[in-house]
Scaffold this active site. Structure first.
Site, PDB file in Angstrom:
ATOM      1  N   HIS A  75      -9.764   1.702   0.792  1.00  0.00           N
ATOM      2  CA  HIS A  75      -9.627   0.580   1.727  1.00  0.00           C
ATOM      3  C   HIS A  75     -10.710   0.631   2.814  1.00  0.00           C
ATOM      4  CE1 HIS A  75      -7.700  -2.728   3.728  1.00  0.00           C
ATOM      5  NE2 HIS A  75      -6.593  -2.641   3.023  1.00  0.00           N
ATOM      6  N   GLU A  80     -11.424  -4.037  -2.542  1.00  0.00           N
ATOM      7  CA  GLU A  80     -10.529  -3.032  -3.089  1.00  0.00           C
ATOM      8  C   GLU A  80     -10.400  -3.209  -4.599  1.00  0.00           C
ATOM      9  OE1 GLU A  80      -6.878  -3.256  -0.433  1.00  0.00           O
ATOM     10  OE2 GLU A  80      -8.246  -4.778   0.389  1.00  0.00           O
ATOM     11  N   HIS A 139       0.813  -1.225   0.000  1.00  0.00           N
ATOM     12  CA  HIS A 139       0.000   0.000   0.000  1.00  0.00           C
ATOM     13  C   HIS A 139       0.844   1.272   0.000  1.00  0.00           C
ATOM     14  CE1 HIS A 139      -3.389  -2.532   0.254  1.00  0.00           C
ATOM     15  NE2 HIS A 139      -3.501  -2.627   1.559  1.00  0.00           N
TER      16      HIS A 139
END
Length: 371
Positions: free
Chosen positions: A196, A333, A125
């Site tokens: 998220h 996601e 991420h």
């Protein structure tokens, strides 16, 4: 180190309370010298989305259950201070690269780039200081639309190029939260942006999501190694990853002695969608029989990560003092595939000068009367 200062409220910005019980003053602060706020979006049917420009996070989302009562369906915290005290990604915008890049390395045009390693020796991420930790510039366009912008400078977290990012949240009158992403760069780079949010459609944020039903419109998925890096693409046929034909209880297969579920301690994989980037085709449906709330997901992306909250632990309290328990939420996601920069058979995530990265995700809500 992140610097934070709480600010006194100005008279022209009263302490508003949202439908979910959030108070706007609890989100007024300065983080690394930039002001944070809570922005309230409401559509004509009466739904409400609350978003902070700290990490571009969706903090609460109030949607009606089968009886018409508004329920908060996303996990989060009640103040900026609580977000800063947590290393979680509740509701955050993720970048520059959502999901994992193996060994924190990738190569473009023969040049190798090194990234922070924060998950099994990989970059996850965008690293520990990814977009979820940044204060975005915010402009509320109207009662239903918020525009967030951020300049990720050349070399930030090891990524090349000055990346100009714009994300627009719109709470539409058809009861959909529409998220649109755009980005441009002045050097070749990689981009994979996503949201998220942690969903619990029961409206009871202190319960598990194992009794939610799910359907994923995908014939294949990315199996992973022991560190959750993709090993290519495999068919879902005759495996617990086959969630195509009808709504399945999440609990139905999650504890099956299947290697991929053992690795992820449940579902934590990217599905290769059958939708072909067509935003009009449904990618995923999730349904809570308890509340009657249905979530349909649409996206222009080729994949979606379904995560069943396997690493959640009952160690922290969220909004209204609720304890967030193991498997207390699920994530959906929308994305390009994990580790695409290192896997040439996957759709490319390279963005070059003169090009514009675009992506769209729609979370659409409705109800089902069945009990």
């Amino acid at each position: 180190m992140t610097a934070v200062a709480l600010l006194s409220c100005k008279k022209e910005k009263p302490n508003l309370q949202t439908y979910s019980g959030l108070k706007t003053n609890d989100f007024v602060a300065k983080v690394d010298g930039k002001a944070t706020e809570l922005f309230i979006l409401r559509n004509n049917p009466g739904l409400e989305a609350c978003i902070t420009n700290y990490g571009g996070r969706l903090v609460s989302l109030m949607v009606p259950d089968r009886g018409g009562a508004l329920k908060d369906v996303v996990l989060g915290y009640g103040s900026i201070a609580e977000y800063l005290a947590s290393d979680g990604n509740f509701g955050a915008l993720i970048g520059r690269y959502g999901n994992r890049i193996k060994d924190g390395k990738f190569t473009i045009d023969g040049k190798e780039y090194d990234l922070p390693k924060n998950n099994f020796g990989h970059c996850l991420h965008g690293g520990p200081q990814g977009f979820h930790t940044k204060v975005w510039d915010a402009e509320k366009i109207n009662a239903q639309t918020l525009k967030l912008t951020y300049l990720s400078k050349d070399g930030e977290a090891g990524f090349p190029g000055n990346l100009k990012v714009m994300v627009t949240y719109t709470l539409r009158d058809d009861n959909a939260l529409d998220i649109r992403y755009e980005a441009t760069t002045d050097k070749p780079t990689v981009v994979n942006l996503t949201n998220h949010s942690y969903f619990n459609l029961s409206g009871n944020l202190g319960t598990q999501i194992l009794d939610h039903y799910i359907l994923i419109n995908a014939d294949s998925y990315n199996p992973v190694d022991s560190t959750l890096i993709p090993l290519g693409i495999a068919p879902v046929d005759s495996t617990p990853m086959d969630l195509r034909k009808e709504l399945h209880y999440i609990r139905e297969y999650i504890n099956t002695p299947f290697e991929q579920l053992n690795i992820g301690k449940g579902y934590d994989h990217n599905w290769v969608l059958n939708t072909g980037g067509d935003i009009s085709k449904k990618a995923v449906q999730v349904y809570s029989q308890e509340s009657g709330i249905v979530l349909d997901v649409y996206t222009t992306e080729p994949g979606i990560q379904f995560y069943s909250g396997n690493f959640m632990a009952p160690t922290e309290k969220g909004k209204n003092g609720i304890l967030y328990i193991h498997r207390g939420a699920l994530c959906l996601e929308t994305q390009h595939f994990p580790d695409s920069p290192n896997q040439s058979s996957f759709p490319s995530t390279v963005l070059r000068p003169g090009e514009t990265y675009t992506s769209q995700c729609v979370y659409m809500f409705k109800t089902d009367a069945r009990k």
